[in-house]
Design a protein around this motif. Structure first.
Motif, PDB file in Angstrom:
ATOM      1  N   LYS A  44      78.489   0.912 -21.597  1.00 32.45           N
ATOM      2  CA  LYS A  44      78.560   2.390 -21.808  1.00 32.45           C
ATOM      3  C   LYS A  44      79.523   3.004 -20.690  1.00 32.45           C
ATOM      4  CE  LYS A  44      75.259   6.050 -21.942  1.00 32.45           C
ATOM      5  NZ  LYS A  44      73.911   6.738 -21.867  1.00 32.45           N
ATOM      6  N   THR A  45      80.144   4.162 -21.073  1.00 26.20           N
ATOM      7  CA  THR A  45      80.847   4.859 -20.273  1.00 26.20           C
ATOM      8  C   THR A  45      80.254   5.990 -19.807  1.00 26.20           C
ATOM      9  OG1 THR A  45      83.111   3.788 -20.928  1.00 26.20           O
ATOM     10  CG2 THR A  45      83.144   6.182 -19.727  1.00 26.20           C
ATOM     11  N   VAL A  46      80.064   6.425 -18.565  1.00 31.00           N
ATOM     12  CA  VAL A  46      79.478   7.718 -18.262  1.00 31.00           C
ATOM     13  C   VAL A  46      80.133   8.566 -17.213  1.00 31.00           C
ATOM     14  CG1 VAL A  46      77.081   6.764 -18.650  1.00 31.00           C
ATOM     15  CG2 VAL A  46      78.184   6.752 -15.989  1.00 31.00           C
ATOM     16  N   GLN A  47      80.101   9.800 -16.941  1.00 30.98           N
ATOM     17  CA  GLN A  47      80.654  10.476 -16.189  1.00 30.98           C
ATOM     18  C   GLN A  47      79.576  11.046 -15.063  1.00 30.98           C
ATOM     19  OE1 GLN A  47      83.901  11.897 -16.041  1.00 30.98           O
ATOM     20  NE2 GLN A  47      84.673  10.509 -17.871  1.00 30.98           N
ATOM     21  N   TRP A  48      80.356  10.918 -13.557  1.00 29.92           N
ATOM     22  CA  TRP A  48      79.357  11.472 -12.826  1.00 29.92           C
ATOM     23  C   TRP A  48      80.321  12.673 -12.119  1.00 29.92           C
ATOM     24  CZ3 TRP A  48      78.932   5.845  -9.780  1.00 29.92           C
ATOM     25  CH2 TRP A  48      77.973   5.060 -10.420  1.00 29.92           C
ATOM     26  N   TYR A  49      79.586  13.458 -11.669  1.00 25.90           N
ATOM     27  CA  TYR A  49      80.043  14.675 -10.972  1.00 25.90           C
ATOM     28  C   TYR A  49      79.598  15.234  -9.690  1.00 25.90           C
ATOM     29  CZ  TYR A  49      80.852  15.376 -16.449  1.00 25.90           C
ATOM     30  OH  TYR A  49      81.252  14.876 -17.308  1.00 25.90           O
ATOM     31  N   TYR A  53      82.778  19.307  -4.497  1.00 22.05           N
ATOM     32  CA  TYR A  53      84.161  18.920  -4.148  1.00 22.05           C
ATOM     33  C   TYR A  53      85.201  19.026  -5.504  1.00 22.05           C
ATOM     34  CZ  TYR A  53      81.544  16.671  -0.379  1.00 22.05           C
ATOM     35  OH  TYR A  53      80.971  16.403   0.774  1.00 22.05           O
ATOM     36  N   LYS A  54      84.473  19.713  -6.493  1.00 21.62           N
ATOM     37  CA  LYS A  54      85.271  19.658  -7.984  1.00 21.62           C
ATOM     38  C   LYS A  54      86.099  18.317  -8.052  1.00 21.62           C
ATOM     39  CE  LYS A  54      86.739  24.415  -7.147  1.00 21.62           C
ATOM     40  NZ  LYS A  54      86.577  24.804  -5.734  1.00 21.62           N
ATOM     41  N   ALA A  55      84.924  17.170  -8.200  1.00 17.81           N
ATOM     42  CA  ALA A  55      85.370  16.019  -8.414  1.00 17.81           C
ATOM     43  C   ALA A  55      84.602  15.377  -9.674  1.00 17.81           C
ATOM     44  CB  ALA A  55      85.333  14.977  -7.274  1.00 17.81           C
ATOM     45  N   SER A  56      84.996  14.327 -10.173  1.00 20.61           N
ATOM     46  CA  SER A  56      84.216  13.582 -11.322  1.00 20.61           C
ATOM     47  C   SER A  56      84.786  12.149 -11.299  1.00 20.61           C
ATOM     48  CB  SER A  56      84.239  14.158 -12.602  1.00 20.61           C
ATOM     49  OG  SER A  56      85.740  14.195 -13.250  1.00 20.61           O
ATOM     50  N   ALA A  57      84.147  11.274 -11.763  1.00 15.90           N
ATOM     51  CA  ALA A  57      84.523  10.015 -12.145  1.00 15.90           C
ATOM     52  C   ALA A  57      84.036   9.320 -13.292  1.00 15.90           C
ATOM     53  CB  ALA A  57      83.854   8.980 -10.693  1.00 15.90           C
ATOM     54  N   GLU A  58      84.948   8.625 -14.155  1.00 15.41           N
ATOM     55  CA  GLU A  58      84.659   7.953 -15.260  1.00 15.41           C
ATOM     56  C   GLU A  58      84.175   6.487 -14.829  1.00 15.41           C
ATOM     57  OE1 GLU A  58      86.698   8.185 -19.320  1.00 15.41           O
ATOM     58  OE2 GLU A  58      87.352   6.478 -18.460  1.00 15.41           O
ATOM     59  N   VAL A  59      83.036   6.166 -15.281  1.00 14.23           N
ATOM     60  CA  VAL A  59      82.393   5.018 -14.786  1.00 14.23           C
ATOM     61  C   VAL A  59      82.164   4.002 -16.058  1.00 14.23           C
ATOM     62  CG1 VAL A  59      80.210   3.824 -13.825  1.00 14.23           C
ATOM     63  CG2 VAL A  59      81.233   5.942 -12.978  1.00 14.23           C
ATOM     64  N   ASN A  60      83.101   2.983 -16.352  1.00 16.69           N
ATOM     65  CA  ASN A  60      82.692   1.933 -17.067  1.00 16.69           C
ATOM     66  C   ASN A  60      81.501   0.779 -16.611  1.00 16.69           C
ATOM     67  OD1 ASN A  60      84.838   3.222 -18.876  1.00 16.69           O
ATOM     68  ND2 ASN A  60      86.143   2.237 -17.218  1.00 16.69           N
ATOM     69  N   VAL A  61      80.542   0.852 -17.268  1.00 22.09           N
ATOM     70  CA  VAL A  61      79.595  -0.427 -16.954  1.00 22.09           C
ATOM     71  C   VAL A  61      79.761  -1.436 -17.738  1.00 22.09           C
ATOM     72  CG1 VAL A  61      76.984  -0.776 -17.034  1.00 22.09           C
ATOM     73  CG2 VAL A  61      77.944   1.805 -16.911  1.00 22.09           C
ATOM     74  N   LEU A  62      80.197  -2.502 -16.800  1.00 23.44           N
ATOM     75  CA  LEU A  62      80.547  -3.776 -17.378  1.00 23.44           C
ATOM     76  C   LEU A  62      79.358  -4.628 -17.518  1.00 23.44           C
ATOM     77  CD1 LEU A  62      83.760  -4.110 -15.089  1.00 23.44           C
ATOM     78  CD2 LEU A  62      83.698  -3.213 -17.388  1.00 23.44           C
ATOM     79  N   LYS A  63      78.510  -4.796 -16.477  1.00 18.25           N
ATOM     80  CA  LYS A  63      77.472  -5.792 -16.711  1.00 18.25           C
ATOM     81  C   LYS A  63      76.248  -5.203 -16.022  1.00 18.25           C
ATOM     82  CE  LYS A  63      78.620 -10.066 -15.800  1.00 18.25           C
ATOM     83  NZ  LYS A  63      78.909 -11.174 -14.948  1.00 18.25           N
ATOM     84  N   GLU A  68      68.865  -7.084 -10.490  1.00 19.35           N
ATOM     85  CA  GLU A  68      69.906  -7.964  -9.762  1.00 19.35           C
ATOM     86  C   GLU A  68      71.406  -7.656  -9.462  1.00 19.35           C
ATOM     87  OE1 GLU A  68      70.037 -12.260 -11.039  1.00 19.35           O
ATOM     88  OE2 GLU A  68      67.925 -12.204 -11.572  1.00 19.35           O
ATOM     89  N   LEU A  69      71.751  -6.991 -10.565  1.00 19.24           N
ATOM     90  CA  LEU A  69      73.315  -6.602 -10.628  1.00 19.24           C
ATOM     91  C   LEU A  69      73.525  -5.525 -11.386  1.00 19.24           C
ATOM     92  CD1 LEU A  69      76.320  -7.241  -9.800  1.00 19.24           C
ATOM     93  CD2 LEU A  69      76.294  -8.631 -11.988  1.00 19.24           C
ATOM     94  N   ILE A  70      74.295  -4.668 -10.978  1.00 20.00           N
ATOM     95  CA  ILE A  70      75.127  -3.479 -11.850  1.00 20.00           C
ATOM     96  C   ILE A  70      76.444  -3.585 -11.497  1.00 20.00           C
ATOM     97  CG2 ILE A  70      75.433  -1.022 -12.274  1.00 20.00           C
ATOM     98  CD1 ILE A  70      72.466  -0.600 -10.824  1.00 20.00           C
ATOM     99  N   GLN A  71      77.199  -3.831 -12.348  1.00 19.65           N
ATOM    100  CA  GLN A  71      78.753  -3.875 -12.091  1.00 19.65           C
ATOM    101  C   GLN A  71      79.676  -2.980 -13.115  1.00 19.65           C
ATOM    102  OE1 GLN A  71      81.457  -7.224 -14.068  1.00 19.65           O
ATOM    103  NE2 GLN A  71      81.539  -7.822 -12.062  1.00 19.65           N
ATOM    104  N   ILE A  72      80.322  -2.085 -12.268  1.00 16.68           N
ATOM    105  CA  ILE A  72      81.223  -1.015 -12.889  1.00 16.68           C
ATOM    106  C   ILE A  72      82.443  -1.130 -12.732  1.00 16.68           C
ATOM    107  CG2 ILE A  72      79.067   0.320 -12.723  1.00 16.68           C
ATOM    108  CD1 ILE A  72      80.513   1.967 -10.330  1.00 16.68           C
ATOM    109  N   VAL A  81      83.194  -2.465  -8.831  1.00 18.09           N
ATOM    110  CA  VAL A  81      81.984  -2.210  -7.740  1.00 18.09           C
ATOM    111  C   VAL A  81      80.742  -3.225  -8.197  1.00 18.09           C
ATOM    112  CG1 VAL A  81      80.627  -0.636  -6.606  1.00 18.09           C
ATOM    113  CG2 VAL A  81      83.074  -0.144  -7.201  1.00 18.09           C
ATOM    114  N   ASP A  82      80.410  -4.044  -7.504  1.00 16.90           N
ATOM    115  CA  ASP A  82      79.117  -4.630  -7.783  1.00 16.90           C
ATOM    116  C   ASP A  82      78.118  -4.245  -6.755  1.00 16.90           C
ATOM    117  OD1 ASP A  82      80.450  -6.391  -9.563  1.00 16.90           O
ATOM    118  OD2 ASP A  82      80.444  -8.062  -7.954  1.00 16.90           O
ATOM    119  N   PHE A  83      76.960  -3.800  -7.352  1.00 15.43           N
ATOM    120  CA  PHE A  83      75.547  -3.532  -6.816  1.00 15.43           C
ATOM    121  C   PHE A  83      74.744  -4.585  -6.911  1.00 15.43           C
ATOM    122  CE2 PHE A  83      77.850   0.193  -8.281  1.00 15.43           C
ATOM    123  CZ  PHE A  83      77.609   1.308  -7.376  1.00 15.43           C
ATOM    124  N   ILE A  84      74.704  -5.225  -5.917  1.00 13.50           N
ATOM    125  CA  ILE A  84      73.764  -6.596  -5.913  1.00 13.50           C
ATOM    126  C   ILE A  84      72.570  -6.356  -5.199  1.00 13.50           C
ATOM    127  CG2 ILE A  84      73.667  -8.962  -5.212  1.00 13.50           C
ATOM    128  CD1 ILE A  84      76.880  -8.534  -5.006  1.00 13.50           C
TER     129      ILE A  84
END
Length: 155
Positions: A44-49, A53-63, A68-72, A81-84
Motif C-alpha cells: 500500500k502507498t499512504v500519505q503522511w502530513y 511544516y506544510k510537509a507531506s511524505a508519500e510512503v510505499n509500504v514494502l513489507k 517484527e518488521l515494517i519496511q517502507i 527505512v526498516d522499523f525492527i
C-alpha cells in the motif's frame, strides 16, 4: 558501501502494542505525523502530513512482518527505512530504525545523515513517552520553527 543510519530505543510495552503504534495512524499521529491517509499494509502507498511544516511524505509500504518488521520507502531522494521490533520481555520491546539505500554523496549525504538520525531519534523518544506514559509530548511539532501562536495552536 552504502551508508546506514540507525537509531534505537527500548520501549516498556509489549511488542504487539509497540508494533501496532507504528502501523495504526490513530496511534502514530499521537507521536509522529499529524495526519495519514491510512493504515500501513504491505503493498500500500499512504500519505503522511505535517501541516505546521506544510510537509507531506508519500510512503510505499514494502513489507510487513507482524510484530517484527515494517519496511517502507519514502523521501526525496527515495530511501528505505526498516522499523525492527525485538521482543525483550513480555513488557519490553527494542525498536531499531534503519534508514539506507541513499544515493547522496559528500555534504548532501552528511546533511541527510544528521537530519535522518535526529528525526528518527525524536520519533522514538516521542513514541516512548506516549506509549509508556500516555503523554502527547509534541516533540516532532516542537522540533523546528515557526513557533507562532497560530502554528502552535494547530499542532
Amino acid at each position: 558501501m552504502s551508508t546506514v543510519i540507525e537509531t534505537q530505543m527500548l520501549i516498556r510495552k509489549s511488542v504487539n502494542i509497540v508494533f501496532n503504534a507504528f502501523v495504526d495512524p490513530l496511534i502514530t499521529t499521537q507521536f509522529w505525523f499529524n495526519e495519514s491517509s491510512g493504515y500501513l499494509e504491505a503493498g500500500k502507498t499512504v500519505q503522511w502530513y505535517w501541516p505546521k511544516y506544510k510537509a507531506s511524505a508519500e510512503v510505499n509500504v514494502l513489507k510487513i512482518k507482524e510484530n517484527e518488521l515494517i519496511q517502507i520507502e519514502w523521501g526525496e531522494p527515495k530511501t528505505k527505512v526498516d522499523f525492527i521490533f525485538e521482543k525483550i520481555t513480555s513488557m519490553q520491546t527494542y525498536v531499531k530504525i534503519r534508514n539506507y539505500d541513499n544515493p547522496l554523496q559528500d555534504q548532501a549525504l552528511i546533511d541527510f545523515v544528521i537530519d535522518s538520525t535526529g528525526g528518527f531519534t525524536t520519533v522514538l523518544d516521542a513514541a516512548k513517552i506516549y506509549l509508556e506514559h500516555d503523554i502527547v509530548a509534541k516533540l516532532v511539532e516542537d522540533k523546528f520553527p515557526p513557533f507562532t501562536e497560530e502554528t502552535m495552536a494547530k499542532a
